[in-house]
Design a protein around this motif. Structure first.
Motif, PDB file in Angstrom:
ATOM      1  N   SER A  51      -1.002   3.797   1.522  1.00 45.92           N
ATOM      2  CA  SER A  51      -0.699   5.032   0.805  1.00 45.92           C
ATOM      3  C   SER A  51       0.004   4.636  -0.486  1.00 45.92           C
ATOM      4  O   SER A  51       1.075   4.022  -0.453  1.00 45.92           O
ATOM      5  CB  SER A  51       0.208   5.920   1.663  1.00 45.92           C
ATOM      6  OG  SER A  51       0.567   7.078   0.967  1.00 45.92           O
ATOM      7  N   THR A 107      -5.880   9.878  -5.963  1.00 46.24           N
ATOM      8  CA  THR A 107      -6.036   9.183  -4.687  1.00 46.24           C
ATOM      9  C   THR A 107      -5.554  10.077  -3.550  1.00 46.24           C
ATOM     10  O   THR A 107      -4.711  10.954  -3.739  1.00 46.24           O
ATOM     11  CB  THR A 107      -5.260   7.848  -4.640  1.00 46.24           C
ATOM     12  OG1 THR A 107      -3.875   8.109  -4.833  1.00 46.24           O
ATOM     13  CG2 THR A 107      -5.765   6.879  -5.676  1.00 46.24           C
ATOM     14  N   THR A 146      -3.696   8.653   2.172  1.00 43.36           N
ATOM     15  CA  THR A 146      -3.943   7.282   2.633  1.00 43.36           C
ATOM     16  C   THR A 146      -5.351   6.881   2.220  1.00 43.36           C
ATOM     17  O   THR A 146      -6.237   7.716   2.132  1.00 43.36           O
ATOM     18  CB  THR A 146      -3.819   7.147   4.168  1.00 43.36           C
ATOM     19  OG1 THR A 146      -4.737   8.018   4.787  1.00 43.36           O
ATOM     20  CG2 THR A 146      -2.411   7.429   4.639  1.00 43.36           C
ATOM     21  N   LEU A 147      -5.511   5.596   1.957  1.00 39.24           N
ATOM     22  CA  LEU A 147      -6.812   5.087   1.508  1.00 39.24           C
ATOM     23  C   LEU A 147      -7.424   4.254   2.633  1.00 39.24           C
ATOM     24  O   LEU A 147      -6.988   3.128   2.884  1.00 39.24           O
ATOM     25  CB  LEU A 147      -6.637   4.236   0.248  1.00 39.24           C
ATOM     26  CG  LEU A 147      -5.932   4.928  -0.919  1.00 39.24           C
ATOM     27  CD1 LEU A 147      -5.725   3.953  -2.056  1.00 39.24           C
ATOM     28  CD2 LEU A 147      -6.721   6.133  -1.377  1.00 39.24           C
ATOM     29  N   SER A 148      -8.427   4.809   3.303  1.00 41.90           N
ATOM     30  CA  SER A 148      -9.041   4.100   4.423  1.00 41.90           C
ATOM     31  C   SER A 148      -9.773   2.843   3.967  1.00 41.90           C
ATOM     32  O   SER A 148     -10.001   1.932   4.753  1.00 41.90           O
ATOM     33  CB  SER A 148      -9.998   5.020   5.178  1.00 41.90           C
ATOM     34  OG  SER A 148     -11.038   5.440   4.328  1.00 41.90           O
ATOM     35  N   TRP A 149     -10.141   2.769   2.715  1.00 42.43           N
ATOM     36  CA  TRP A 149     -10.878   1.622   2.193  1.00 42.43           C
ATOM     37  C   TRP A 149      -9.955   0.554   1.591  1.00 42.43           C
ATOM     38  O   TRP A 149     -10.414  -0.486   1.156  1.00 42.43           O
ATOM     39  CB  TRP A 149     -11.894   2.087   1.143  1.00 42.43           C
ATOM     40  CG  TRP A 149     -11.339   3.053   0.136  1.00 42.43           C
ATOM     41  CD1 TRP A 149     -11.296   4.415   0.230  1.00 42.43           C
ATOM     42  CD2 TRP A 149     -10.732   2.732  -1.112  1.00 42.43           C
ATOM     43  NE1 TRP A 149     -10.704   4.959  -0.888  1.00 42.43           N
ATOM     44  CE2 TRP A 149     -10.345   3.942  -1.735  1.00 42.43           C
ATOM     45  CE3 TRP A 149     -10.469   1.541  -1.783  1.00 42.43           C
ATOM     46  CZ2 TRP A 149      -9.716   3.999  -2.963  1.00 42.43           C
ATOM     47  CZ3 TRP A 149      -9.838   1.607  -3.013  1.00 42.43           C
ATOM     48  CH2 TRP A 149      -9.471   2.821  -3.587  1.00 42.43           C
ATOM     49  N   PRO A 158      -4.242   1.816   6.882  1.00 43.26           N
ATOM     50  CA  PRO A 158      -4.591   2.312   5.544  1.00 43.26           C
ATOM     51  C   PRO A 158      -3.339   2.411   4.670  1.00 43.26           C
ATOM     52  O   PRO A 158      -2.274   2.806   5.145  1.00 43.26           O
ATOM     53  CB  PRO A 158      -5.173   3.701   5.809  1.00 43.26           C
ATOM     54  CG  PRO A 158      -5.539   3.712   7.245  1.00 43.26           C
ATOM     55  CD  PRO A 158      -4.604   2.763   7.930  1.00 43.26           C
ATOM     56  N   ARG A 173      -6.661  -1.419   2.948  1.00 44.61           N
ATOM     57  CA  ARG A 173      -5.820  -1.578   4.135  1.00 44.61           C
ATOM     58  C   ARG A 173      -4.859  -2.758   3.996  1.00 44.61           C
ATOM     59  O   ARG A 173      -5.131  -3.716   3.292  1.00 44.61           O
ATOM     60  CB  ARG A 173      -6.678  -1.786   5.374  1.00 44.61           C
ATOM     61  CG  ARG A 173      -7.512  -0.564   5.707  1.00 44.61           C
ATOM     62  CD  ARG A 173      -8.368  -0.795   6.943  1.00 44.61           C
ATOM     63  NE  ARG A 173      -8.930   0.443   7.398  1.00 44.61           N
ATOM     64  CZ  ARG A 173      -8.405   1.217   8.341  1.00 44.61           C
ATOM     65  NH1 ARG A 173      -7.307   0.843   8.948  1.00 44.61           N
ATOM     66  NH2 ARG A 173      -8.976   2.342   8.686  1.00 44.61           N
TER      67      ARG A 173
END
Length: 162
Positions: free
Chosen positions: A30, A83, A86-89, A28, A91
């Motif tokens: 960031s 946001t 971390t953005l799991s969507w 993910p 990557r």
């Protein structure tokens, strides 16, 4: 005929094939910002405007635009970005690697043998791209500029076992 068969069997027989397969999804991302508009010493994250940041196509075709950086912005002064850490969507690039070995143990006497070994690391010579620049507000946001792995490496070895 029997002697030839024994010689051929000792040359062609007894080989061992081994391998390691590694399949990995991307981590993910960031997204940080180029300037801290909170004016503190903490970490500030970017703001997302709701636009889809995903860019389609092979990674090799989008090295300069791995994700749509214009979907994010530096937050207004004295405000936090929207946001998460971390953005799991969203990557980074995933990876796949194959290492292969081929070896043969050749007996010399009861206690001593010789091992011949061939190894291929990154056997299919696949490029594993690094993570994109995740600093929003930077001119290189979304750009992948490095490679995580090394090109294919081949090696031969002889080892005396006693």
């Amino acid at each position: 005929y029997l002697k030839n068969q024994r010689v051929m069997g000792s040359i062609l027989g007894g080989w061992q094939l081994g391998g390691i397969l590694r399949l990995q999804t991307g981590v993910p991302l960031s997204l940080g910002v180029s300037q801290n508009t909170l004016h503190n010493y903490g970490t500030q994250f970017a703001s997302w405007n709701g636009t889809n940041p995903h860019v389609s196509g092979p990674i090799s075709n989008r090295l300069n635009d791995y994700f749509n950086a214009s979907a994010f912005s530096v937050p207004a002064p004295f405000t936090y970005g929207n946001t998460a850490r971390t953005l799991s969507w969203l990557r980074g690039p995933g990876g796949a690697n194959v290492d292969v070995s081929l070896d043969k143990k050749i007996p010399i006497n009861e206690r001593i043998s010789l091992q011949f070994r061939f190894e291929a690391f990154n056997a299919f010579n696949r490029v594993q791209f690094g993570l994109p620049n995740t600093t929003i507000g930077s001119t290189s946001a979304g750009v992948i500029s490095d490679q995580q792995n090394t090109p294919r490496e081949l090696q031969f070895a002889l080892k005396l076992l006693f």
